[in-house]
Design a protein around this motif. Sequence first.
Motif, PDB file in Angstrom:
ATOM      1  N   VAL A  62       6.787  12.688   3.651  1.00 18.34           N
ATOM      2  CA  VAL A  62       5.360  12.360   3.500  1.00 18.34           C
ATOM      3  C   VAL A  62       4.828  12.996   2.217  1.00 18.34           C
ATOM      4  O   VAL A  62       4.096  12.367   1.442  1.00 18.34           O
ATOM      5  CB  VAL A  62       4.544  12.838   4.724  1.00 18.34           C
ATOM      6  CG1 VAL A  62       3.051  12.794   4.426  1.00 18.34           C
ATOM      7  CG2 VAL A  62       4.853  11.968   5.940  1.00 18.34           C
ATOM      8  N   ASP A  63       5.228  14.246   1.985  1.00 12.38           N
ATOM      9  CA  ASP A  63       4.739  14.959   0.802  1.00 12.38           C
ATOM     10  C   ASP A  63       5.200  14.307  -0.498  1.00 12.38           C
ATOM     11  O   ASP A  63       4.586  14.490  -1.544  1.00 12.38           O
ATOM     12  CB  ASP A  63       5.207  16.423   0.819  1.00 12.38           C
ATOM     13  CG  ASP A  63       4.593  17.194   1.990  1.00 12.38           C
ATOM     14  OD1 ASP A  63       3.555  16.728   2.505  1.00 12.38           O
ATOM     15  OD2 ASP A  63       5.148  18.225   2.384  1.00 12.38           O
ATOM     16  N   ASN A  64       6.305  13.559  -0.431  1.00 12.45           N
ATOM     17  CA  ASN A  64       6.874  12.974  -1.647  1.00 12.45           C
ATOM     18  C   ASN A  64       6.774  11.452  -1.708  1.00 12.45           C
ATOM     19  O   ASN A  64       7.444  10.821  -2.513  1.00 12.45           O
ATOM     20  CB  ASN A  64       8.348  13.392  -1.768  1.00 12.45           C
ATOM     21  CG  ASN A  64       8.470  14.898  -1.976  1.00 12.45           C
ATOM     22  OD1 ASN A  64       7.957  15.435  -2.949  1.00 12.45           O
ATOM     23  ND2 ASN A  64       9.126  15.575  -1.051  1.00 12.45           N
ATOM     24  N   LEU A  65       5.946  10.869  -0.841  1.00 11.04           N
ATOM     25  CA  LEU A  65       5.853   9.399  -0.818  1.00 11.04           C
ATOM     26  C   LEU A  65       5.282   8.858  -2.128  1.00 11.04           C
ATOM     27  O   LEU A  65       4.373   9.449  -2.709  1.00 11.04           O
ATOM     28  CB  LEU A  65       4.937   8.952   0.330  1.00 11.04           C
ATOM     29  CG  LEU A  65       5.542   8.937   1.733  1.00 11.04           C
ATOM     30  CD1 LEU A  65       4.450   8.639   2.755  1.00 11.04           C
ATOM     31  CD2 LEU A  65       6.659   7.916   1.848  1.00 11.04           C
ATOM     32  N   PRO A  66       5.805   7.712  -2.583  1.00 13.97           N
ATOM     33  CA  PRO A  66       5.194   7.043  -3.743  1.00 13.97           C
ATOM     34  C   PRO A  66       3.733   6.686  -3.449  1.00 13.97           C
ATOM     35  O   PRO A  66       3.342   6.530  -2.285  1.00 13.97           O
ATOM     36  CB  PRO A  66       6.029   5.763  -3.901  1.00 13.97           C
ATOM     37  CG  PRO A  66       7.319   6.042  -3.202  1.00 13.97           C
ATOM     38  CD  PRO A  66       6.990   6.996  -2.090  1.00 13.97           C
ATOM     39  N   ASP A  67       2.929   6.537  -4.499  1.00 16.41           N
ATOM     40  CA  ASP A  67       1.487   6.296  -4.346  1.00 16.41           C
ATOM     41  C   ASP A  67       1.185   5.072  -3.484  1.00 16.41           C
ATOM     42  O   ASP A  67       0.160   5.030  -2.806  1.00 16.41           O
ATOM     43  CB  ASP A  67       0.829   6.106  -5.716  1.00 16.41           C
ATOM     44  CG  ASP A  67       0.782   7.418  -6.493  1.00 16.41           C
ATOM     45  OD1 ASP A  67       0.994   8.476  -5.871  1.00 16.41           O
ATOM     46  OD2 ASP A  67       0.543   7.374  -7.713  1.00 16.41           O
ATOM     47  N   GLU A  68       2.071   4.061  -3.539  1.00 15.15           N
ATOM     48  CA  GLU A  68       1.820   2.833  -2.770  1.00 15.15           C
ATOM     49  C   GLU A  68       1.543   3.149  -1.309  1.00 15.15           C
ATOM     50  O   GLU A  68       0.700   2.522  -0.664  1.00 15.15           O
ATOM     51  CB  GLU A  68       3.029   1.889  -2.868  1.00 15.15           C
ATOM     52  CG  GLU A  68       3.034   0.983  -4.076  1.00 15.15           C
ATOM     53  CD  GLU A  68       3.452   1.658  -5.387  1.00 15.15           C
ATOM     54  OE1 GLU A  68       3.504   0.964  -6.404  1.00 15.15           O
ATOM     55  OE2 GLU A  68       3.732   2.881  -5.392  1.00 15.15           O
ATOM     56  N   TYR A  69       2.262   4.141  -0.750  1.00 12.62           N
ATOM     57  CA  TYR A  69       2.134   4.442   0.677  1.00 12.62           C
ATOM     58  C   TYR A  69       0.835   5.173   1.000  1.00 12.62           C
ATOM     59  O   TYR A  69       0.429   5.229   2.146  1.00 12.62           O
ATOM     60  CB  TYR A  69       3.334   5.255   1.155  1.00 12.62           C
ATOM     61  CG  TYR A  69       4.623   4.475   1.116  1.00 12.62           C
ATOM     62  CD1 TYR A  69       4.949   3.585   2.133  1.00 12.62           C
ATOM     63  CD2 TYR A  69       5.508   4.604   0.055  1.00 12.62           C
ATOM     64  CE1 TYR A  69       6.125   2.845   2.094  1.00 12.62           C
ATOM     65  CE2 TYR A  69       6.685   3.880   0.001  1.00 12.62           C
ATOM     66  CZ  TYR A  69       6.992   3.002   1.025  1.00 12.62           C
ATOM     67  OH  TYR A  69       8.151   2.270   0.978  1.00 12.62           O
ATOM     68  N   ARG A  70       0.186   5.731  -0.016  1.00 11.58           N
ATOM     69  CA  ARG A  70      -1.065   6.468   0.244  1.00 11.58           C
ATOM     70  C   ARG A  70      -2.196   5.513   0.630  1.00 11.58           C
ATOM     71  O   ARG A  70      -3.242   5.961   1.089  1.00 11.58           O
ATOM     72  CB  ARG A  70      -1.485   7.288  -0.977  1.00 11.58           C
ATOM     73  CG  ARG A  70      -0.359   8.076  -1.588  1.00 11.58           C
ATOM     74  CD  ARG A  70      -0.522   9.585  -1.480  1.00 11.58           C
ATOM     75  NE  ARG A  70       0.734  10.232  -1.874  1.00 11.58           N
ATOM     76  CZ  ARG A  70       1.487  10.941  -1.057  1.00 11.58           C
ATOM     77  NH1 ARG A  70       1.127  11.086   0.208  1.00 11.58           N
ATOM     78  NH2 ARG A  70       2.611  11.495  -1.473  1.00 11.58           N
ATOM     79  N   HIS A  71      -1.982   4.230   0.417  1.00 15.61           N
ATOM     80  CA  HIS A  71      -3.008   3.259   0.819  1.00 15.61           C
ATOM     81  C   HIS A  71      -2.883   2.915   2.305  1.00 15.61           C
ATOM     82  O   HIS A  71      -3.767   2.287   2.870  1.00 15.61           O
ATOM     83  CB  HIS A  71      -2.885   1.983  -0.014  1.00 15.61           C
ATOM     84  CG  HIS A  71      -3.222   2.188  -1.463  1.00 15.61           C
ATOM     85  ND1 HIS A  71      -4.508   2.170  -1.938  1.00 15.61           N
ATOM     86  CD2 HIS A  71      -2.425   2.451  -2.537  1.00 15.61           C
ATOM     87  CE1 HIS A  71      -4.501   2.397  -3.249  1.00 15.61           C
ATOM     88  NE2 HIS A  71      -3.247   2.567  -3.636  1.00 15.61           N
ATOM     89  N   GLU A  72      -1.779   3.317   2.931  1.00 16.81           N
ATOM     90  CA  GLU A  72      -1.564   2.989   4.341  1.00 16.81           C
ATOM     91  C   GLU A  72      -2.167   4.080   5.229  1.00 16.81           C
ATOM     92  O   GLU A  72      -2.308   5.224   4.806  1.00 16.81           O
ATOM     93  CB  GLU A  72      -0.064   2.855   4.636  1.00 16.81           C
ATOM     94  CG  GLU A  72       0.560   1.698   3.879  1.00 16.81           C
ATOM     95  CD  GLU A  72       1.998   1.412   4.316  1.00 16.81           C
ATOM     96  OE1 GLU A  72       2.224   0.336   4.873  1.00 16.81           O
ATOM     97  OE2 GLU A  72       2.876   2.259   4.100  1.00 16.81           O
ATOM     98  N   PRO A  73      -2.500   3.732   6.475  1.00 18.61           N
ATOM     99  CA  PRO A  73      -3.043   4.757   7.389  1.00 18.61           C
ATOM    100  C   PRO A  73      -2.021   5.891   7.567  1.00 18.61           C
ATOM    101  O   PRO A  73      -0.870   5.632   7.933  1.00 18.61           O
ATOM    102  CB  PRO A  73      -3.246   4.007   8.711  1.00 18.61           C
ATOM    103  CG  PRO A  73      -3.194   2.554   8.358  1.00 18.61           C
ATOM    104  CD  PRO A  73      -2.370   2.424   7.120  1.00 18.61           C
ATOM    105  N   ALA A  74      -2.446   7.116   7.304  1.00 17.33           N
ATOM    106  CA  ALA A  74      -1.517   8.256   7.375  1.00 17.33           C
ATOM    107  C   ALA A  74      -0.901   8.386   8.763  1.00 17.33           C
ATOM    108  O   ALA A  74       0.264   8.754   8.920  1.00 17.33           O
ATOM    109  CB  ALA A  74      -2.249   9.546   6.990  1.00 17.33           C
ATOM    110  N   MET A  75      -1.694   8.040   9.803  1.00 11.47           N
ATOM    111  CA  MET A  75      -1.191   8.195  11.170  1.00 11.47           C
ATOM    112  C   MET A  75      -0.034   7.244  11.468  1.00 11.47           C
ATOM    113  O   MET A  75       0.698   7.433  12.429  1.00 11.47           O
ATOM    114  CB  MET A  75      -2.318   7.978  12.196  1.00 11.47           C
ATOM    115  CG  MET A  75      -2.868   6.569  12.200  1.00 11.47           C
ATOM    116  SD  MET A  75      -4.208   6.340  13.399  1.00 11.47           S
ATOM    117  CE  MET A  75      -3.314   6.119  14.929  1.00 11.47           C
ATOM    118  N   SER A  76       0.132   6.223  10.621  1.00 10.91           N
ATOM    119  CA  SER A  76       1.228   5.274  10.853  1.00 10.91           C
ATOM    120  C   SER A  76       2.549   5.773  10.290  1.00 10.91           C
ATOM    121  O   SER A  76       3.584   5.153  10.516  1.00 10.91           O
ATOM    122  CB  SER A  76       0.913   3.930  10.176  1.00 10.91           C
ATOM    123  OG  SER A  76      -0.314   3.441  10.620  1.00 10.91           O
TER     124      SER A  76
END
Length: 322
Positions: A240-254
């Motif tokens: 999670v700490d290293n996810l590409p920026d694209e994933y930051r648009h998704e709900p974190a709880m998912s």
Amino acid sequence: MHNHDEHEHTDACGDDCGHDHSHDHQHSPADELITVRDLVRYATSRFNRKKIFFGHGLQDAYDEAVYLVLHTLHLPLDRLDPFLDACIPAEERGEVIDIIHRRSDERIPAAYLTREAWLGQFRFYVDERVIVPRSFCAELLEGGLGPWIPDDEAVTHALDLCTGSGCLAILMAHRYPYAEIDAIDLSPDALDVAAINVEDYGLQDRVNLIESDVFDALADDQRRYDLIISNPPYVTQESVDNLPDEYRHEPAMSLGAGADGMDIVRRIIAQAGRYLKPDGILIIEVGYNRAEFEAAFPALEAVWLSQSAQDEMVLLLRADQL
């Protein structure tokens, strides 16, 4: 004759979408990118240059470019060739370039820009309230679960746990024609999106959307399932700490599920036995976390299922193991 055609083509392009040589406007890519071919080339180069990340369904910059250009121009997604040399009027070009820039500069996944995602031949509405559909389970459902479910018509009750956009529940409804499907999610927002998709497929009478934290809402319920499928959050904290920026648009709880990614999986494994029929099966997707799963459940001998893309992303357990 050939010259005549060429001449006509030049005329058409010259009138509709030629270069604007006036110097009183700000220069924009739209001045020079005239055809579909130009736009696809521009998008592919820009995506590669900006090193955008592809983890939401499409494989590379070219695929993403073709998809976004065709979708924005309202052209059939499976037919690029007839349109490659079509001249695009300035207004439409502006729309396409805007989408290309949002994808590359804001790192917004394509599915959120187009409001759709595909699993095989199935199209789903999506927006930022849900994770972008991309489940390995989809391919398994497409092929059927052979030895574990020899007769698709015998499945009468199935559950999609952590349903998100409702995509797996809808795929299950198509695979198992006589099944009533429950689709559970903790997020009321996600269930609102799932409701759009269930209605799009006309499945309101077969897919029941239930707001619940894993099995909690079913606690006093007597219902039992032939099949429970779950694509739960399973990303480790480090990932999670290293996810590409694209994933930051998704709900974190998912996405995130504790240090080892197994927080939700632990709850599912602990409770699923109560909700399966005696010969029922549980299928859980854990992505690249087989090692984390096996460390968390050393006594469980899961069957790891194969898909064409990757092996060992999805595990299967029988009710008698739970």
